[in-house]
Design an enzyme around this catalytic site. Structure first.
Site, PDB file in Angstrom:
ATOM      1  N   ARG A 147       0.950  -1.128   0.054  1.00  0.00           N
ATOM      2  CA  ARG A 147      -0.116   0.053   0.024  1.00  0.00           C
ATOM      3  C   ARG A 147       0.972   1.289   0.046  1.00  0.00           C
ATOM      4  NH1 ARG A 147      -2.420   3.344   3.534  1.00  0.00           N
ATOM      5  NH2 ARG A 147      -4.372   4.109   2.889  1.00  0.00           N
ATOM      6  N   SER A 166     -12.624  -2.811   0.006  1.00  0.00           N
ATOM      7  CA  SER A 166     -12.751  -2.383   1.323  1.00  0.00           C
ATOM      8  C   SER A 166     -14.273  -2.211   1.744  1.00  0.00           C
ATOM      9  CB  SER A 166     -11.808  -1.003   1.483  1.00  0.00           C
ATOM     10  OG  SER A 166     -10.604  -1.141   1.523  1.00  0.00           O
ATOM     11  N   LYS A 219      -3.803   5.708   8.802  1.00  0.00           N
ATOM     12  CA  LYS A 219      -4.524   6.327   7.691  1.00  0.00           C
ATOM     13  C   LYS A 219      -5.175   7.630   8.003  1.00  0.00           C
ATOM     14  CE  LYS A 219      -7.799   4.700   4.038  1.00  0.00           C
ATOM     15  NZ  LYS A 219      -9.108   5.247   3.909  1.00  0.00           N
TER      16      LYS A 219
HETATM   17  N1  TZP Z   1      -7.699   1.131   6.023  1.00  0.00           N
HETATM   18  C1  TZP Z   1      -8.576   1.319   7.157  1.00  0.00           C
HETATM   19  S1  TZP Z   1      -7.568   1.746   8.482  1.00  0.00           S
HETATM   20  C2  TZP Z   1      -6.114   1.348   7.856  1.00  0.00           C
HETATM   21  C3  TZP Z   1      -6.252   1.125   6.556  1.00  0.00           C
HETATM   22  C4  TZP Z   1      -5.445   0.962   5.340  1.00  0.00           C
HETATM   23  C5  TZP Z   1      -5.093   1.667   8.275  1.00  0.00           C
HETATM   24  C6  TZP Z   1      -4.498   0.443   9.243  1.00  0.00           C
HETATM   25  O1  TZP Z   1      -3.344   0.771  10.011  1.00  0.00           O
HETATM   26  P1  TZP Z   1      -3.044   0.004  11.488  1.00  0.00           P
HETATM   27  O2  TZP Z   1      -1.651   0.885  11.682  1.00  0.00           O
HETATM   28  O3  TZP Z   1      -2.893  -1.385  11.317  1.00  0.00           O
HETATM   29  O4  TZP Z   1      -4.158   0.801  12.093  1.00  0.00           O
END
Ligand code: TZP
Length: 212
Positions: free
Chosen positions: A39, A111, A140
């Site tokens: 990503r 998603s 994010k």
């Molecule tokens: N999509 C929803 S939350 C997220 C993504 C890509 C981030 C998740 O990162 P982390 O550090 O595991 O909370």
């Protein structure tokens, strides 16, 4: 599909600070992750040739461990390098288009934040859904409000036994509760990219009721 979703690590170079993404991924693979998604997105992310070269290096590591290599959002890149699949968000390229362009064997993940999005993704032909954010996350910046375990349970109720992985704010403390709430697997970024001991972190994510 469900087995591959068990420990789904997601990462881009922008998540790695001064560490080498290849080194982090190698340690995660040795520790037993079951799927990987590149990503490469947001501030500091690589683009163009640099992104492609990074993708190829990480893909080679996944291949050596026979672990699926998924590309987030960038369908062109996924096809060009012969990835194992793509993961798309609600605002990314429309699913019909993606299906048309991708090879038959591609794993397509979508998603979803609520039941409606989840059902639509399934109807459109997704192979798995990524549901969240479950808890608050700093990874994010445009993440939506957390759906919590209640939201996750509700989606599980509505999608039957469709393959579903949970994402967002997942760590050693809540991993087991997330599985208990109906996720086939957990996906995570910072719990590994910020870990001082990746092997230990993966072991703890795997373990049942470590902190309860
Ligand atoms: N999509 C929803 S939350 C997220 C993504 C890509 C981030 C998740 O990162 P982390 O550090 O595991 O909370």
């Amino acid at each position: 599909m469900k087995e591959e979703l068990e420990l789904y690590f997601i990462m881009g170079s922008q998540n790695c600070q001064d560490k080498d993404p290849e080194e982090i991924l190698e340690q995660a693979l040795e520790a037993g992750i079951t799927m990987f998604q590149l990503r490469e997105k947001g501030e500091g992310a690589a683009t163009g040739q640099e992104k492609r070269q990074l993708a190829e290096r990480l893909q080679a590591r996944c291949r050596a461990h026979s672990i699926p290599f998924i590309v987030n959002d960038d369908v062109d890149l996924a096809i060009a390098i012969g990835a194992d699949g793509v993961h798309i968000g609600q605002t990314d390229e429309a699913m019909q288009q993606v299906k048309k362009r991708c090879p038959e064997h591609f794993i397509i993940g979508v998603s979803a934040q609520d039941t409606e999005e989840a059902k639509k993704a399934i109807q459109d032909g997704a192979h798995y859904i990524g549901v969240g954010p479950i808890a608050a996350t700093r990874t994010k910046i445009d993440a939506k409000f957390p759906i919590g375990l209640t939201g996750l349970r509700e989606i599980r109720k509505q999608v039957g036994d469709f393959p579903m992985v949970a994402i967002g704010g997942i760590n050693q403390k809540n991993a087991e509760a997330v599985r208990q709430a109906g996720a086939d697997g957990i996906s995570f970024i910072s719990v590994l990219t910020k870990a001082t001991d990746i092997q230990k972190a993966v072991n703890e994510l795997k373990m049942e009721k470590v902190h309860t």
